[in-house]
Design a protein around this motif. Sequence first.
Motif, PDB file in Angstrom:
ATOM      1  N   SER A 212       0.674  -1.351   0.028  1.00 28.43           N
ATOM      2  CA  SER A 212      -0.253   0.042   0.120  1.00 28.43           C
ATOM      3  C   SER A 212       0.650   1.201  -0.132  1.00 28.43           C
ATOM      4  O   SER A 212       0.598   2.237  -0.768  1.00 28.43           O
TER       5      SER A 212
ATOM      6  N   THR B 149      -1.993   3.146  -1.752  1.00 30.37           N
ATOM      7  CA  THR B 149      -3.406   2.364  -2.226  1.00 30.37           C
ATOM      8  C   THR B 149      -3.822   1.729  -1.010  1.00 30.37           C
ATOM      9  O   THR B 149      -3.064   1.210  -0.119  1.00 30.37           O
TER      10      THR B 149
ATOM     11  N   THR C 172      -7.208  -3.292  -0.164  1.00 32.18           N
ATOM     12  CA  THR C 172      -7.499  -3.661  -1.685  1.00 32.18           C
ATOM     13  C   THR C 172      -7.460  -4.987  -1.813  1.00 32.18           C
ATOM     14  O   THR C 172      -6.650  -5.708  -1.099  1.00 32.18           O
TER      15      THR C 172
ATOM     16  N   GLY D  32      -1.241  -4.164  -9.251  1.00 30.72           N
ATOM     17  CA  GLY D  32      -0.526  -2.792  -8.908  1.00 30.72           C
ATOM     18  C   GLY D  32       1.071  -3.123  -8.825  1.00 30.72           C
ATOM     19  O   GLY D  32       1.873  -2.201  -9.536  1.00 30.72           O
TER      20      GLY D  32
END
Length: 285
Positions: free
Chosen positions: A198, A204, A208, A216
């Motif tokens: 993250s 992010t 998620t 990602g």
Amino acid sequence: MRLFLIPISTRRALIYARPLRRDASKELSILDRVTTKAAQTWAGWEEAEKGWKKHLVTWGNKVQQRIPFEEWGLKSIPSLTTQRRIDEQYGSKKIEVLYPANALRLEKVPAILRTIATERQDFHQKKMRWSLGIAPFTAPLGLIPVVPNIPFFYLVYRGWSHWRALNGSRHLEFLVDKNLINPISPPELEELYAKRASRALDNTPADTSISDMVDGVEQCDDRILLKMSDAKRLASIFEAPELALEAERAIIQVGEQLEAKKEKAKEEAKANAKENDQKDEKKDS
């Protein structure tokens, strides 16, 4: 044996094998026993407060920190012969490979392991032959009284180190070739990497989904994932105290390499900008 596949950055990972059972020491080869004795001797020298032992250990530890983390990781994997000597049934069932599914895609784990196993084999073989081939020529230095034959012992150590890494790489390649790996993603590991990925992916959200998070990670450039404090956390998750040192070494080395790469890119950008300015000046003149 159990393997740990630990992403250090979004492009580089550390492989580590849980050490052999303590109660299996009687099964170790003569070479392993000799190196264990050497390690104990080195540990004793580390207790020295001054003198050549203290200076030698200080120098030696600095040298060891410069040895690539990839070599240390492969050295943690015992040779296939040693493993079979300990477990006669070895090779009849799959080996667990613990990894974070939100940082590495499951279907890519075998390819990653194969790359780790094969990309340095030629290097370790050449360096092993060179170190052990040169070592005998330094033997006459041992005739000097009092002073230990440091060049000889260092070359022998590096030759042995490359030999161990080479055997570890071949063992890992065998496991991949024979489809003897069983990738498992522990929840605790996923939780740690959710936070780290993250941060690396420009904040992010940590909640998620696994598929979106790993997407990602694959799409971004090479960025460091772990912090130094994570090394002990990983050792705790895997119940492998020895892993902390290896993870710290890998984090330091990858961080330095990424920083050097960033500085090089800056210098190249400056050089290109200067070159373009000079071209513009010539055009104007």
